[in-house]
Each structure stands twice: as C-alpha cells, then as structure tokens.
Design an enzyme around this catalytic site. Structure first.
Site, short mmCIF file in Angstrom:
data_model
loop_
_atom_site.label_atom_id
_atom_site.label_comp_id
_atom_site.label_asym_id
_atom_site.label_seq_id
_atom_site.Cartn_x
_atom_site.Cartn_y
_atom_site.Cartn_z
CB SER A 117 27.49 122.59 -41.36
OG SER A 117 28.10 121.40 -41.77
CG HIS A 118 26.91 121.38 -45.74
ND1 HIS A 118 26.55 120.78 -44.56
CD2 HIS A 118 25.81 121.37 -46.53
CE1 HIS A 118 25.28 120.39 -44.64
NE2 HIS A 118 24.81 120.74 -45.82
CG ASP A 138 32.09 120.76 -42.81
OD1 ASP A 138 33.17 120.64 -42.18
OD2 ASP A 138 30.98 120.61 -42.27
CG ASP A 147 31.53 122.87 -38.77
OD1 ASP A 147 31.35 122.44 -39.92
OD2 ASP A 147 30.95 122.38 -37.77
CG ASP A 149 31.17 118.96 -38.59
OD1 ASP A 149 31.24 119.34 -39.77
OD2 ASP A 149 30.15 119.12 -37.88
NE ARG A 150 28.12 118.26 -42.33
CZ ARG A 150 26.93 117.66 -42.29
NH1 ARG A 150 26.72 116.60 -43.03
NH2 ARG A 150 25.97 118.12 -41.51
CB THR A 208 19.79 112.05 -39.39
OG1 THR A 208 19.78 111.04 -40.40
CG2 THR A 208 20.72 113.17 -39.81
CD GLU A 224 25.18 112.24 -38.76
OE1 GLU A 224 24.32 112.32 -37.88
OE2 GLU A 224 25.64 113.23 -39.37
CB SER A 270 25.68 114.01 -44.25
OG SER A 270 25.75 113.89 -42.84
CE LYS A 301 28.27 115.65 -38.59
NZ LYS A 301 27.68 116.54 -37.67
#
Length: 567
Positions: free
Chosen positions: A121-122, A292, A294, A296-297, A361, A380, A382, A393
């Site tokens: 992720s991030h 991010d 991948d 999703d954020r 979470t 979420e 985040s 997400k």
C-alpha cells in the site's frame, strides 16, 4: 521439435512463526522476503493450501502488483507455485501491474477463486523498503478473519512446498501462454491482460463519461492535477482521465511506476504528497488528487490547496450519490464506516433515512454488508472509499465521483464542502500516528489504557482543559457483531465518547511492515454553528488531544516527543 513436460518439484522447508497476516495481508521489510530462504515460498504455499484442494484444481486466479521492487521476481515464484499446486489458469496484468481495485474488478468479472496482490500500500518501496502479499477471495474483497487464520494455521505446520522452477512466463507479452507440466492432463495457462481495460469498462457503466469529459474539456474547463506518486496508478490516470476523458496529458504527474516510488512513501496525505499540495496552492488548478501505490487510497484538494478530510470526502459523496448514474439506477441501500472514521457520514445517513453500519478497521468487514445488499457506500479515515461496484476501496472511482459532483453542481471543491458543513455541521477530525514503537511497550500501553477507561468511575469523569470541560458519556473496547453471519470481532480499538459528541479513539494498527508497532490516536469534535466552521483543526481539537496524551502517557511510555505523522 517436441519439448518435454515441465517437472513439478517438492521442496522441503521449515515453518516461520511470523507469517500471520495483518489487516492487509502479510507485510515485512523487502529484505525478509528477498533474503530469507523460502520465506516467500512458504507464505505462497500457505495461501494456496488454504484453498480446499477440490476448489483449487483447475481454478482461475488473478495476480497483480503495484510495481514495487521485488514484484517481478515474486510474481515468477507465484506462477511457478500456482502451476505446481493445481491452479488451471492465472490472469496477470501487463508487466505484472494491476491496481488493487482492478484486481477486485477482474476477480468478479471472470469469477476467479481469488487473487494475489503484491503491495504494501502506502509503505515505502525499494530494496530497503517494504513488501507485502494480499490474498483477495472470490467476491473480490480481502480475506476474512477466518481465511487469514487458515493461512496462518497452514504456515505454522508447513514442511514442504510444490514448485515448477523451470517454468518461465513473459509478463511483457499480452495474450495466452500455455505450459505442459508433468502429471497434468491439461496445460497450465497464463493470460497477460491489459492492466486497465476491464476496470475501464466497469467505470464506463457507472459514470456519465460525457458529463465528466465536458467538465474537463469544455469552455469552462476544470484544470486538474493528478499525482500518481510513481505507483501503479500512472497508466490508469493517463488512459482514463487523459485519453478517455480529455484532460491534458500534463494533468498527470509522477505517472511512471517506479520500483522505489521515486524515493518517497507513496502515501496520499499532506505529509508526503507535498508536490501536489504546492502545485494546488499556486491557484492554477481547480481540482487535485493523489493516489497511493496500489490505487485504493486517494486524497482530494481543491483550488488554492483546500484540503478535503477523508471522512468529509466520504460524507460529501454520500450526500451527492444521485449525481452518479449507477446509484440513480440501483438506488442507495445504506452506508458503512470504520469505527475510527468520523461520524460525519452518520449525519448524512440519518438525513437520508438510511442504515449506517460501524465496523472495525479493515475493508474485509464491508464485504458481507455489500454482498448481502445492506451497503452501497463505505469508507475509512485512512483515505479509502468505495462502493458495491467492487469489494475494495477505490481511489480513481472516488475521484470520478468527485468530478461527477462538480459537473452536476457546477461548484468548486471548497464551495461544495462548505455548503455540506452548513447543512450537516462540521466534524473536526485528525489522526496522530506513532510508528515503529517497541511492540511490548505499545501492547502494555494499550492494556493499561483499557484498564483506565474500563473503570466504572471513568464514565462519570470530567476533564477540564483551559475553558473547555469534557464529560465522559461512555468508554469501551469496540466489539463488532457482523449483522450477516453473526461473527464477532473483539478488541478493535478503545473509544471514549463525550457528552458533546466529541470522541477519542486509540488503536493498534495491523498494517505495518514488521518494523515495530503503530499506535493511532483519533480526535473528533462536532460543530453545528457555521460561524465556527473556519477554525484550524488542531486548535479546535487541541484540548481533546491534550486529554488523549494525558490519559495514555504515550510520550512518557514510548520515549517519543510527538507523532510521526498527523493527518
């Protein structure tokens, strides 16, 4: 010339005791996966063996990565082991790249048994960075607690793994590649697919692309600035926002995936997406976003760098879903948020007379709600938001929702948010992250804090900070009972709710890279009066944060002077 079948080899190994998946799969320093003999192979075997043999034989799986360092080598091992373990077909993104939302989309589209996503992720990339492996199940969403426990159980007893070490796949060549294996009647098949196309087709069926294109190309063109942070989203941004929707090519920055993400953590927040923040502060752009690694954020900024808190973003989307054709056609069933996310969404749900679910979470908890038709939109704090179009997400989907709202309302980001606050009130919200803590110190801190807030006397306690007095209404360790299957998730975070609807939340994060524990502290305060909606978040929440620091003694007990990150 006839070639002989590729041999299937069984390799003896010994279990590792640290392969329990966390909130988002297994994350460790890259050097652990790359340098510890059989560490990667053991975990992949544990994932594959967690699937019932009858379901595994001849099934289809999806594989993708965010492009971080070690992904190509890990993908090759996954292919070799999938073949040896009876998987019939792998669908892999071109050059190994697939965003997490795209993996979820493809799993659902082709009815695969699941998918493996190589991402942390991030978290930072590169040889000195982090690496991670996620296993998404047949609904396209992350593994449930039950599946993760099964994987961990297998990993603790593993004595061997199966692999085809001579099998080689060309990830750069689109199309089908077939391989004959020893003792296999059917050839093993690998399909290298366009990383964007299936996901793009889904988005076309959700949004009014013509309305968004008019917004980005018309006479009153909205100038956008999109930062892919050198993660997997570069190809998606260029193809969808630029080629398909007409945004100028230079709207996309940092759009070439790099193994180390350019040396920066690919984290879309005010701390790390500084180039986007600086560009937006110049006033040349009306809309900015960052993703991010991948995909999703996401983070949203308006003109002059106006920051949209992720919990506010979720609430604004919820209040404006009618601007998206998908929701006009299918209706809106309900909303869900993680417990640590601000209650801004709750106020929208109440106004719309829709159900609101509060979950632990972890995106996996939303899956049952969506599969059972209870929830249409979830998120979420985040920087993650999504809907029932997939089971993950989805950063780019979130950006397209925002662009749909702007196109329909013909207003800028800041005006939309301020009108939302005027109607529903403003939830001031922030998060403090203490990263890389000694795990024992973090565990005992949380244990002792739970003891404090569980005392009966605590619920009648008052805290005075300056001219503010906060009276405790209730406090607990959050427990979630899934309304679909009745499963219970305990110890999900400590909550303190005050009589004025202010909240403090403390929780240990399960998504680190194995380099210590992370404690997150969340503070929230509700303000109805529009005259008080322009105050600085840290000023408003200062008294609450002071209470949090006092009752937790986090600085004294960890030796820290402050948090690593404030969002």
């Amino acid at each position: 010339m006839e070639t002989s079948p590729i041999p299937v080899v069984t390799v003896q190994t010994a279990p590792f005791d640290d392969q329990r998946p966390g909130t988002n799969g297994l994350r460790r320093k890259t050097a652990v996966f790359e340098g510890k003999k059989n560490y990667l192979q053991n975990y992949i075997q544990s994932v594959l063996s967690s699937i019932d043999l009858r379901d595994r034989q001849g099934c289809t799986m999806v594989v993708g990565s965010d492009g971080r360092y070690f992904s190509p080598a890990a993908t090759e091992v996954i292919v070799q082991m999938a073949a040896a373990n009876g998987i019939g077909r792998l669908v892999i993104g071109h050059n190994g790249l697939l965003s997490t939302p795209a993996v979820s989309c493809i799993i659902r589209k082709i009815k695969a048994i699941g998918g493996i996503i190589l991402t942390a992720s991030h978290n930072p990339g590169g040889p000195a960075g982090d690496f991670g492996i996620k296993f998404n199940v047949a609904n396209g969403g992350p593994s449930s607690d039950t599946v993760m426990e099964r994987i961990y159980h297998v990993s603790r007893k593993l004595e061997e793994y199966a692999i085809c070490p001579d099998l080689r796949v060309d990830l750069s060549r689109l199309g089908r590649q077939e391989f004959d294996l020893e003792n296999k009647f059917k050839p093993f098949r690998v399909e290298i697919v366009d990383s964007v196309e299936v996901y793009l087709q889904l988005l076309r069926n959700i949004f009014d692309f013509s309305a968004i294109k008019s917004l980005l190309t018309g006479p009153d063109q909205l100038k956008i600035h999109i930062d892919a942070m050198n993660g997997v989203m570069g190809p998606y941004v260029r193809r969808i926002l630029c080629d398909e929707l007409g945004a100028p090519a230079n709207s996309a920055v940092n759009s070439v995936p790099l193994e180390d993400f350019g040396g920066q953590p690919p984290e879309p927040n005010l701390t790390y997406a500084t180039s986007l923040v600086d560009a937006m502060k110049g006033g040349d752009f009306g809309f900015g976003a960052a993703f991010d690694a991948d995909g999703d954020r996401y983070m949203i900024l308006g003109e002059n760098g106006f920051f949209v808190n992720p919990a506010d973003s979720l609430a604004v989307m919820a209040a404006n879903l009618s601007t998206v054709p998908y929701f006009r056609q299918l209706g809106v069933k309900g909303f869900a948020r993680s417990m640590a996310t601000s209650t801004a969404l709750d106020r929208v749900a109440k106004a719309m007379k829709l159900a609101l679910y509060e979950t632990p979470t972890g995106w996996r908890y939303f899956g049952n709600l969506m599969d059972s038709g209870r929830c249409s939109l979830c998120g979420e704090e985040s920087f993650g938001t999504g809907s029932d179009h997939i089971r993950e997400k989805d950063g780019l989907w979130s950006v397209l929702v925002w662009l749909s709202i702007i196109a329909a309302r013909k207003q800028g980001v800041e005006q939309i948010v301020r009108e939302h606050w005027a109607k529903f009130g403003r939830n001031y919200f922030c998060r403090f992250d203490y990263e890389g803590l000694d795990p024992r110190a973090a565990f005992y801190l949380m244990r002792d804090l739970e003891s404090v807030i569980s005392d009966k006397a605590f619920t009648s306690q008052k805290f005075a900070v300056g001219d503010h007095i906060y009276s405790v209404e209730r406090a607990d360790n959050f427990e979630y009972i899934d309304p679909v299957d009745g499963t219970v998730a305990r110890n999900q975070g400590l909550r303190i709710v005050f009589t004025d609807a202010s909240r403090l939340v403390f929780r240990m994060s399960g998504s680190g890279g194995g380099t210590g524990a992370t404690i997150r502290i969340y503070a929230e305060s509700f303000e109805r009066d529009p005259e008080r909606h322009n105050r600085e978040t840290q000023v408003v929440l200062g008294p609450l944060i002071a209470i949090a620091l006092k009752i937790s003694n986090v600085h004294e007990r960890t030796g820290r002077r402050g948090p690593n990150v404030i969002t």
